[in-house]
Write a protein that holds these residues in place. Structure first.
Motif, PDB file in Angstrom:
ATOM      1  N   ALA A 552      21.942  68.882  34.845  1.00  0.00           N
ATOM      2  CA  ALA A 552      22.291  68.995  36.101  1.00  0.00           C
ATOM      3  C   ALA A 552      22.281  67.977  37.031  1.00  0.00           C
ATOM      4  O   ALA A 552      23.133  67.866  37.914  1.00  0.00           O
ATOM      5  CB  ALA A 552      20.863  69.943  36.706  1.00  0.00           C
ATOM      6  N   ALA A 553      21.669  67.041  36.535  1.00  0.00           N
ATOM      7  CA  ALA A 553      21.773  65.630  37.169  1.00  0.00           C
ATOM      8  C   ALA A 553      23.449  64.860  37.165  1.00  0.00           C
ATOM      9  O   ALA A 553      24.031  64.711  38.306  1.00  0.00           O
ATOM     10  CB  ALA A 553      20.708  64.539  36.816  1.00  0.00           C
ATOM     11  N   ARG A 554      23.686  65.308  35.994  1.00  0.00           N
ATOM     12  CA  ARG A 554      25.408  64.837  35.598  1.00  0.00           C
ATOM     13  C   ARG A 554      26.229  65.839  36.658  1.00  0.00           C
ATOM     14  O   ARG A 554      27.157  65.149  37.171  1.00  0.00           O
ATOM     15  CB  ARG A 554      25.777  64.822  34.269  1.00  0.00           C
ATOM     16  N   LEU A 555      25.949  66.924  36.670  1.00  0.00           N
ATOM     17  CA  LEU A 555      26.609  68.168  37.330  1.00  0.00           C
ATOM     18  C   LEU A 555      26.445  67.474  38.916  1.00  0.00           C
ATOM     19  O   LEU A 555      27.764  67.680  39.449  1.00  0.00           O
ATOM     20  CB  LEU A 555      26.018  69.109  37.205  1.00  0.00           C
ATOM     21  N   ALA A 569      24.418  72.305  45.489  1.00  0.00           N
ATOM     22  CA  ALA A 569      23.112  73.116  45.817  1.00  0.00           C
ATOM     23  C   ALA A 569      22.707  73.715  44.533  1.00  0.00           C
ATOM     24  O   ALA A 569      21.505  73.819  44.110  1.00  0.00           O
ATOM     25  CB  ALA A 569      23.638  74.139  46.988  1.00  0.00           C
ATOM     26  N   TRP A 570      23.670  74.475  43.841  1.00  0.00           N
ATOM     27  CA  TRP A 570      23.298  75.270  42.720  1.00  0.00           C
ATOM     28  C   TRP A 570      22.495  74.419  41.613  1.00  0.00           C
ATOM     29  O   TRP A 570      21.564  74.751  41.028  1.00  0.00           O
ATOM     30  CB  TRP A 570      24.603  75.770  42.017  1.00  0.00           C
ATOM     31  N   ALA A 571      23.079  73.135  41.437  1.00  0.00           N
ATOM     32  CA  ALA A 571      22.458  72.229  40.504  1.00  0.00           C
ATOM     33  C   ALA A 571      21.080  71.947  40.686  1.00  0.00           C
ATOM     34  O   ALA A 571      20.216  71.767  39.923  1.00  0.00           O
ATOM     35  CB  ALA A 571      23.353  70.996  40.068  1.00  0.00           C
ATOM     36  N   ARG A 575      17.572  72.387  39.018  1.00  0.00           N
ATOM     37  CA  ARG A 575      16.676  71.586  38.358  1.00  0.00           C
ATOM     38  C   ARG A 575      15.246  71.865  39.013  1.00  0.00           C
ATOM     39  O   ARG A 575      14.194  71.605  38.381  1.00  0.00           O
ATOM     40  CB  ARG A 575      17.087  70.143  39.043  1.00  0.00           C
ATOM     41  N   ALA A 576      15.353  72.431  40.178  1.00  0.00           N
ATOM     42  CA  ALA A 576      14.061  73.070  40.648  1.00  0.00           C
ATOM     43  C   ALA A 576      13.352  73.972  39.605  1.00  0.00           C
ATOM     44  O   ALA A 576      11.979  73.805  39.333  1.00  0.00           O
ATOM     45  CB  ALA A 576      14.152  73.767  42.088  1.00  0.00           C
ATOM     46  N   GLU A 591      13.589  69.380  45.037  1.00  0.00           N
ATOM     47  CA  GLU A 591      14.921  69.462  44.562  1.00  0.00           C
ATOM     48  C   GLU A 591      15.301  70.692  45.381  1.00  0.00           C
ATOM     49  O   GLU A 591      16.477  70.692  46.100  1.00  0.00           O
ATOM     50  CB  GLU A 591      14.946  70.394  43.300  1.00  0.00           C
ATOM     51  N   LEU A 592      14.546  71.831  45.992  1.00  0.00           N
ATOM     52  CA  LEU A 592      14.878  72.704  46.704  1.00  0.00           C
ATOM     53  C   LEU A 592      15.402  72.173  48.273  1.00  0.00           C
ATOM     54  O   LEU A 592      16.085  72.846  48.826  1.00  0.00           O
ATOM     55  CB  LEU A 592      13.953  73.883  46.919  1.00  0.00           C
TER      56      LEU A 592
END
Length: 620
Positions: A552-555, A569-571, A575-576, A591-592
């Motif tokens: 998700a960080a790469r995304l 936002a989705w990523a 992560r949350a 994260e949220l």
């Protein structure tokens, strides 16, 4: 805009000009120069070779007027004037002259003139789209010249008949027969005839892909043509050399030769060759990314073609314009189709329908594209030996139809793609690079069609094959490979107990997109984004917190590069969820909080509501 008819025009016109006049072969006939009309006839022939065609035509007509009514010279003057008019694309007056000469030759029992007369008449009929009549005329020519042992004109009539039969979509005959006819021409005493035979042999090597041998033969032909000092033959040879150089991608040298040929053709008012020369100049301009110049040249060619009654000339220019990326391309495609239908030009009708289908496909008019691909297939199937003679074209049209059917989600798409796949695999040169590339696209489309039919097992097999085929190409087709692996991974992910296979597919797709030596200017970031999104979701579904956080960080970084607020936002939301799996509520809340403004920026109401609800849970 190289064509069989163009090559045939060059061959027959050059050889007709090269050989001794048929009417001079009668031992009882007086020499042409022994009379005033004979002197005019000799002057006309010299003017023709010097490239002064209007003066030559006037001299031919003067010889005709002065010759006695029932004389061999009158027939000769009519025939040679008609032949010149044919070369200029002035077909109706050419037909009148040649028909008169033919009738007079029959009255005078001039058997030795049979071949030249019937050959010229067959060429006129072919040029005006009367292909059935032309074939009949050339069949008679072959028969009668055989009976009187006129091997040279028998060879010329057989070669011309090949061109006509090809245009009709028929079997033109064996290559060994063609080679025998070429040898016959090489054994004449005429420098131009020998040069022409060498040129036609070069065509055979060029068609078979041996461009170096074709170039050597054209160089030999050039020496004979230069020694003969014929301006028309020199101009035609410039065009043939340019066609070969274009095949060799030597565009500057080809352009130089075309620049020499065009003014010569224009001075002779040789309209068919003007059209072919302008067409090749336009093609080269397009290859050099000079779209405006290419369009101008094609329009010039069309204006010249419109002054003739030759459907192949006009239709091929419309076809070339159809295949350009211009707003009126579909209209030119339809005009090409209409022209070729009028002229019974079966093979060109197939190409025109296929080109119109591609134009519709490029504009996402898939229903119209499907209609014309199917029509192209029907036309090939209607030919007596269509499935044999045109198996490569048929396989290509089935491949195109497969892709369009899949995009349309049409009933029977999978069956359509499997048939296309089988046809491609059965081609004699199925291992050729362009066929293997097409096969990868068809296999990919077949995999998509299997998914549309909810046939996961078949889809997995096809998508895996598509990815393997695309990656084995040189260079690899990363667009097809990555999309196939994306769909393969998603298919596995939807099945129970196949998470490992799904992860492997997604990972292989990402690895493929990182291969070195990718085409300059290519941007595979959207494909990487799709694969990373699916892989992140897979890790989350498997409750693999660490891999979810990493992917998700790469995304997020990649989505930021692409200014894709929704995916960011989705990523962050993913992560949350991963932080919650690790029981780290503070990190999850952070994260949220990062995700919410991005979801609002993306104007995604559903995602915004989800993130807001998740944040509220921390407040309760």
């Amino acid at each position: 805009m190289r064509s069989l008819l163009a090559t045939c025009l060059v061959l027959v016109a050059t050889t007709l000009a090269a050989l001794p006049a048929a009417f001079a072969q009668d031992d009882d006939a007086p020499p042409a120069a022994s009379s005033t009309e004979g002197a005019h006839l000799n002057d006309a022939r010299a003017l023709y070779q010097a490239g002064h065609w209007e003066d030559a035509l006037a001299a031919f007509n003067r010889a005709f007027e002065l010759a006695p009514d029932r004389s061999e010279i009158k027939a000769a003057a009519a025939l040679e004037a008609g032949s010149l008019l044919w070369e200029q694309g002035r077909y109706e007056p050419a037909r009148q002259k040649v028909t008169f000469a033919l009738e007079l030759a029959r009255e005078l029992n001039l058997d030795h003139a049979t071949g030249q007369l019937l050959l010229t008449l067959g060429q006129i009929e072919s040029a005006t789209g009367q292909l059935r009549s032309a074939e009949d005329t050339l069949n008679i020519c072959v028969q009668l010249t055989g009976e009187i042992n006129d091997e040279v004109y028998r060879a010329l009539c057989r070669i011309s008949r090949r061109a006509v039969r090809t245009l009709l979509g028929q079997n033109p005959g064996s290559e060994s027969d063609l080679r025998a006819d070429i040898r016959t021409l090489q054994n004449t005493d005429s420098l131009l005839a020998i040069g022409t035979a060498l040129t036609r042999t070069a065509d055979l090597y060029q068609d078979n892909g041996d461009l170096e041998q074709a170039q050597r033969l054209l160089a030999q032909a050039k020496r004979h043509i230069e020694a003969a000092d014929s301006v028309p033959a020199r101009a035609r040879h410039h065009l043939r050399e340019a066609q070969l150089l274009r095949r060799q991608n030597n565009l500057s040298a080809a352009s130089e030769l075309l620049g020499k040929a065009l003014p010569l053709f224009e001075a002779m008012n040789n309209r068919p060759m003007i059209v072919h020369t302008l067409g090749l100049q336009a093609e080269i301009a397009a290859l050099n990314n000079q779209a405006a110049q290419s369009l101008t040249l094609y329009r010039r060619a069309l204006n010249v073609a419109d002054t003739t009654s030759n459907p192949l000339l006009k239709g091929r220019v419309h076809l070339a314009l159809c295949e350009l990326n211009i707003p009126r391309a579909p209209q030119h495609c339809q005009q090409a189709i209409d022209t070729f239908e009028t002229g019974q030009l079966a093979t060109y009708r197939v190409r025109a329908h296929a080109s119109l289908a591609r134009a519709h496909q490029a504009a996402n008019r898939f229903n119209d594209a499907r209609t014309h691909y199917m029509r192209a297939i029907e036309l090939i199937d209607d030919l007596p030996e269509g499935n044999t003679l045109y198996n490569e074209s048929l396989a290509t049209q089935h491949a195109n139809l497969c892709v369009v059917n899949t995009r349309q989600r049409a009933t029977g798409s999978l069956a359509s793609c499997l048939e296309a796949r089988e046809r491609l695999q059965k081609l004699p040169d199925a291992d050729a690079a362009h066929h293997r590339r097409t096969l990868s696209h068809v296999t990919h489309a077949a995999g998509m069609a299997a998914l549309q039919e909810n046939n996961a097992e078949r889809a997995i097999d096809l998508l895996q094959n598509a990815a393997d085929q695309a990656l084995a190409l040189s260079p690899p087709d990363l667009a097809i490979a990555s999309d196939a692996l994306l769909r393969l991974g998603a298919t596995y992910a939807a099945l129970p107990d196949h998470a490992r296979q799904a992860r492997d597919a997604f990972t292989r797709g990402l690895d493929a997109l990182n291969l070195p030596d990718q085409p300059e200017g290519s941007d595979n970031r959207p494909a990487r984004l799709a694969l990373l999104t699916q892989l992140t979701q897979l890790h989350l579904n498997q409750r693999d917190a660490d891999d979810t956080l990493s992917r998700a960080a790469r995304l997020i970084d990649l989505a930021a590069e692409l200014d894709d607020a929704r995916t960011q936002a989705w990523a962050h939301n993913a992560r949350a969820s991963a932080h919650l799996l690790n029981k780290d509520q503070d990190a999850a809340r952070a994260e949220l909080q990062r995700a919410l403004p991005l979801a609002r920026q993306a104007d995604d109401a559903e995602l915004t509501e989800l993130i807001e609800d998740n944040l509220k849970r921390f407040e309760s």
